[in-house]
Design an enzyme around this catalytic site. Structure first.
Site, PDB file in Angstrom:
ATOM      1  N   HIS A 422       6.982   1.533  -8.557  1.00  0.00           N
ATOM      2  CA  HIS A 422       7.322   0.070  -8.041  1.00  0.00           C
ATOM      3  C   HIS A 422       8.179  -0.670  -8.929  1.00  0.00           C
ATOM      4  O   HIS A 422       8.141  -1.058  -9.715  1.00  0.00           O
ATOM      5  CB  HIS A 422       5.736  -0.764  -8.268  1.00  0.00           C
ATOM      6  CG  HIS A 422       4.613  -0.231  -7.533  1.00  0.00           C
ATOM      7  ND1 HIS A 422       3.399  -0.608  -7.664  1.00  0.00           N
ATOM      8  CD2 HIS A 422       4.538   0.489  -6.336  1.00  0.00           C
ATOM      9  CE1 HIS A 422       2.482   0.070  -7.105  1.00  0.00           C
ATOM     10  NE2 HIS A 422       3.390   0.807  -6.081  1.00  0.00           N
TER      11      HIS A 422
HETATM   12  C1  LIG Z   1       5.941   7.840  -4.493  1.00  0.00           C
HETATM   13  C2  LIG Z   1       5.970   6.390  -4.122  1.00  0.00           C
HETATM   14  C3  LIG Z   1       4.777   5.668  -3.892  1.00  0.00           C
HETATM   15  C4  LIG Z   1       4.633   4.494  -3.479  1.00  0.00           C
HETATM   16  N1  LIG Z   1       3.415   3.879  -2.917  1.00  0.00           N
HETATM   17  C5  LIG Z   1       3.445   2.763  -2.550  1.00  0.00           C
HETATM   18  C6  LIG Z   1       2.110   2.092  -2.008  1.00  0.00           C
HETATM   19  O1  LIG Z   1       1.006   3.103  -1.805  1.00  0.00           O
HETATM   20  N2  LIG Z   1       2.163   1.040  -1.396  1.00  0.00           N
HETATM   21  C7  LIG Z   1       3.101   0.220  -1.723  1.00  0.00           C
HETATM   22  O2  LIG Z   1       3.015  -1.184  -1.246  1.00  0.00           O
HETATM   23  N3  LIG Z   1       4.292   0.438  -2.155  1.00  0.00           N
HETATM   24  C8  LIG Z   1       4.477   1.732  -2.668  1.00  0.00           C
HETATM   25  N4  LIG Z   1       5.526   2.326  -3.072  1.00  0.00           N
HETATM   26  C9  LIG Z   1       6.933   1.091  -3.287  1.00  0.00           C
HETATM   27  C10 LIG Z   1       7.474   1.197  -1.861  1.00  0.00           C
HETATM   28  O3  LIG Z   1       7.774   2.418  -1.122  1.00  0.00           O
HETATM   29  C11 LIG Z   1       8.478   0.326  -2.063  1.00  0.00           C
HETATM   30  O4  LIG Z   1       8.386  -0.964  -2.719  1.00  0.00           O
HETATM   31  C12 LIG Z   1       9.411  -0.120  -0.732  1.00  0.00           C
HETATM   32  O5  LIG Z   1       9.924   1.178   0.003  1.00  0.00           O
HETATM   33  C13 LIG Z   1      10.801  -0.650  -1.148  1.00  0.00           C
HETATM   34  O6  LIG Z   1      11.571  -0.910  -0.018  1.00  0.00           O
HETATM   35  P1  LIG Z   1      13.116  -1.200  -0.258  1.00  0.00           P
HETATM   36  O7  LIG Z   1      13.591  -1.581   1.113  1.00  0.00           O
HETATM   37  O8  LIG Z   1      13.486  -2.108  -1.218  1.00  0.00           O
HETATM   38  O9  LIG Z   1      13.814   0.422  -0.516  1.00  0.00           O
HETATM   39  P2  LIG Z   1      13.412   1.643   0.019  1.00  0.00           P
HETATM   40  O10 LIG Z   1      12.185   1.764   0.759  1.00  0.00           O
HETATM   41  O11 LIG Z   1      13.552   2.593  -1.410  1.00  0.00           O
HETATM   42  O12 LIG Z   1      14.903   2.055   0.652  1.00  0.00           O
HETATM   43  C14 LIG Z   1      16.025   2.005   0.175  1.00  0.00           C
HETATM   44  C15 LIG Z   1      16.911   2.994   1.304  1.00  0.00           C
HETATM   45  O13 LIG Z   1      18.172   2.606   1.060  1.00  0.00           O
HETATM   46  C16 LIG Z   1      19.027   4.044   0.704  1.00  0.00           C
HETATM   47  N5  LIG Z   1      20.248   3.907  -0.094  1.00  0.00           N
HETATM   48  C17 LIG Z   1      20.309   3.487  -1.279  1.00  0.00           C
HETATM   49  N6  LIG Z   1      21.511   3.395  -1.614  1.00  0.00           N
HETATM   50  C18 LIG Z   1      22.298   3.649  -0.395  1.00  0.00           C
HETATM   51  C19 LIG Z   1      23.671   3.656  -0.364  1.00  0.00           C
HETATM   52  N7  LIG Z   1      24.654   3.555  -1.442  1.00  0.00           N
HETATM   53  N8  LIG Z   1      24.010   4.138   0.894  1.00  0.00           N
HETATM   54  C20 LIG Z   1      23.352   4.159   2.021  1.00  0.00           C
HETATM   55  N9  LIG Z   1      22.027   3.903   1.782  1.00  0.00           N
HETATM   56  C21 LIG Z   1      21.322   3.690   0.407  1.00  0.00           C
HETATM   57  C22 LIG Z   1      17.916   4.721  -0.010  1.00  0.00           C
HETATM   58  O14 LIG Z   1      18.275   6.262   0.541  1.00  0.00           O
HETATM   59  C23 LIG Z   1      16.760   4.511   0.675  1.00  0.00           C
HETATM   60  O15 LIG Z   1      16.478   5.143   1.761  1.00  0.00           O
HETATM   61  C24 LIG Z   1       5.656   3.745  -3.556  1.00  0.00           C
HETATM   62  C25 LIG Z   1       6.974   4.212  -3.723  1.00  0.00           C
HETATM   63  C26 LIG Z   1       7.061   5.605  -4.173  1.00  0.00           C
HETATM   64  C27 LIG Z   1       8.398   6.192  -4.582  1.00  0.00           C
END
Ligand SMILES: Cc1cc2nc3c(=O)[nH]c(=O)nc-3n(C[C@H](O)[C@H](O)[C@H](O)COP(=O)(O)OP(=O)(O)OC[C@H]3O[C@@H](n4cnc5c(N)ncnc54)[C@H](O)[C@@H]3O)c2cc1C
Length: 489
Positions: A422
């Site tokens: 997280h």
């Molecule tokens: C193993 C694991 C288990 C988890 N379990 C839970 C759970 O059970 N419940 C819960 O609420 N949360 C959980 N989480 C947390 C949740 O997944 C995250 O809070 C959420 O996905 C964050 O969303 P985001 O959009 O900020 O980032 P992300 O979902 O990480 O998405 C960011 C995306 O941007 C892309 N990216 C990054 N930099 C670049 C770039 N320079 N150019 C192009 N693309 C790029 C990445 O490849 C990625 O696909 C878990 C996370 C993990 C890793």
């Protein structure tokens, strides 16, 4: 090219243009793309990772680490101790690999964000309404049948101690009604197809290196394509949704630094393996029960527990613990996660592809990790564990309450395998310019058209699984953007 016409696995041109560029297709980027495309914007989503259909890689395998995680799943925030973290890197981001445990942001947390960071119009009731819509879109639901045995053991241990617990719903469908056959309603199954249907283009294996900004206005992004070729995408607006580590790194590489990447917040987590008299292991299951007696400071739950992950949790004291691995079918891994007062930094460094990340636990955090591991051990004993193996160097095998004092005495956070999944708060939103990197709806301060819309915006760690908070805020901000830029949409 994928079967959906707008989803491309490889770029066809190195120069592209769009009205709205969305960088990253995770929990923040995908709903943003769907809502904006449906409102009539010309949307291009670029995602660094591949499009990986669910079910085509084995969960928790090296293959999955390679295809769906950044750095093969090996990424670390430096500190004493260093904290291992993982980030999804594939279409759908973290939503493709995570456990799917859904928790709305608690009302008091939303009020704290509104008041301390001065987030304009952040109304807890409105945010909960938005959360309800998201819950329908991703099918948040409870198990259609009994939870797995490792999950029920959490409940039994908590009941024996009189501790509060509940079952977390998940974003899943259960096509055959079997609670073990859930299909995660991640972004590649929900908002990304919806965005494509509304006309958004989705380009995978395309990394944004930096955004070019002059006098606060961004005009184009420098990209690297799958074949290594450099390219450029011009746009009118850009939403940076790369997650709490990559988003500040992209902004820093683009010359934006004020309150960017200085306040990383995480839920530091320690683990143990518990051994029972009977076979209880369900290899690919993640328990849905969580123990909330000491929330928000401390939460207990269960982790994926196939044999390799049990071995990993025994590694810290392998010389004493290795015999247990023979009995992995009788074992499961559990965690204690804390709401930390510590903070970390994300620093983009010239010449390095990934940023340097640091995190500093406070003295209170360290004590919470100690008491968390001790209380979790007690819980597992009450659930019937014959032996508990805490994951830190020098840990004793806990066979009864009397061993808890030894655990407490020997524990030091510096000797523990602390990890987190997280990550948030690296570009906090709000009007308080001393604390915030972006305004109340994600527009980066001192820019005219650079928005952030992902976990980076959460002012601090919510103390619960964060994806619901990330999505509700992303939808709120996307709606505000539409109202501003296309009031008649
Ligand atoms: C193993 C694991 C288990 C988890 N379990 C839970 C759970 O059970 N419940 C819960 O609420 N949360 C959980 N989480 C947390 C949740 O997944 C995250 O809070 C959420 O996905 C964050 O969303 P985001 O959009 O900020 O980032 P992300 O979902 O990480 O998405 C960011 C995306 O941007 C892309 N990216 C990054 N930099 C670049 C770039 N320079 N150019 C192009 N693309 C790029 C990445 O490849 C990625 O696909 C878990 C996370 C993990 C890793």
């Amino acid at each position: 090219m994928n079967s959906t016409q707008q989803i491309w696995d490889d770029a066809i041109e190195s120069k592209m243009s769009c009205e709205v560029l969305i960088i990253g297709s995770g929990a923040g980027g995908s709903p943003t793309a769907a809502l904006l495309a449906e409102a009539g914007f010309d949307v291009l989503v670029v995602e660094e990772g591949r499009w990986v259909e669910q079910g085509t890689v084995a969960p928790f395998s090296l293959d999955q680490m390679e295809q769906q995680y950044r750095g093969g799943g090996v990424t670390v925030a430096l500190g004493l101790p260093s904290i291992a973290y993982t980030e999804g890197r594939c279409a759908g981001g973290g939503t493709e690999v995570n456990s799917g445990l859904y928790r709305r942001p608690p009302t008091e947390v939303v009020e704290r964000w509104r008041d301390r960071w001065d987030v304009r119009d952040l109304d807890p009731d409105e945010l909960m309404k938005t959360a309800t819509e998201v819950e329908t879109d991703i099918n948040v639901t409870h198990l259609p049948g009994p939870a797995s045995v490792p999950s029920q053991l959490l409940r039994q241990g908590a009941d024996a101690l009189g501790w509060k617990h509940d079952e977390s719903p998940r974003w899943m469908t259960y096509p055959d009604g079997n609670p073990r056959h859930g299909q995660r309603q991640s972004m590649t199954r929900t908002y990304l197809p919806r965005a494509a249907k509304a006309g958004a283009r989705i380009l995978t294996q395309c990394r944004v290196n930096k955004i070019n900004i002059a006098h606060g206005k961004a005009t184009y992004a420098d990209i690297s394509l799958a074949n290594g070729q450099a390219g450029r995408i011009s746009f009118k607006f850009v939403f940076v949704c790369g997650g709490a580590i990559q988003t500040p790194a992209i902004l820093q590489r683009s010359g934006l630094r004020k309150n960017i990447g200085q306040t990383l917040a995480v839920h530091p987590t320690v683990k143990l393996s518990a051994r029972f008299a009977d076979a209880i292991n369900v290899p690919d299951d993640v328990p849905v029960h969580q123990v909330k007696e000491f929330a928000p400071d401390l939460s207990f739950g269960g982790s994926a527990s196939h044999a390799g992950l049990i071995a990993l949790s025994l590694l810290d004291q392998w010389s004493d613990f290795k015999g247990a691995i023979e009995d992995w079918r009788n074992m499961a891994v559990y965690y204690a996660a804390i709401t930390s007062e510590g903070r970390g930094r994300v620093m983009s460094v010239p010449g390095l592809v990934d940023p340097v990340v640091t995190y500093r636990l406070t003295a209170r955090d360290r004590e919470l990790l100690r008491s968390g591991l001790s209380r979790l051990s007690l819980l597992m004993l009450e659930a019937g564990a014959t032996e508990v193996y805490p994951a830190f160097r020098g840990a004793p095998i806990v066979r009864g309450r009397k061993d808890l004092a030894t655990l407490q005495k020997r524990f030091s956070a510096n000797k523990a395998s602390v990890m987190t999944v997280h990550l948030c708060s690296t570009v906090p939103l709000g009007e308080n310019r001393d604390l915030c990197g972006a305004g109340s709806y994600g527009l980066v301060h001192e820019t005219k058209n650079v928005y952030v819309n992902d976990a980076s915006l959460l002012p601090d760690a919510p103390g619960v699984n964060p994806q619901a908070s990330v999505m509700a805020i992303a939808v709120r901000n996307a709606r505000h953007f539409i109202a501003q830029e296309k009031p008649h949409a």
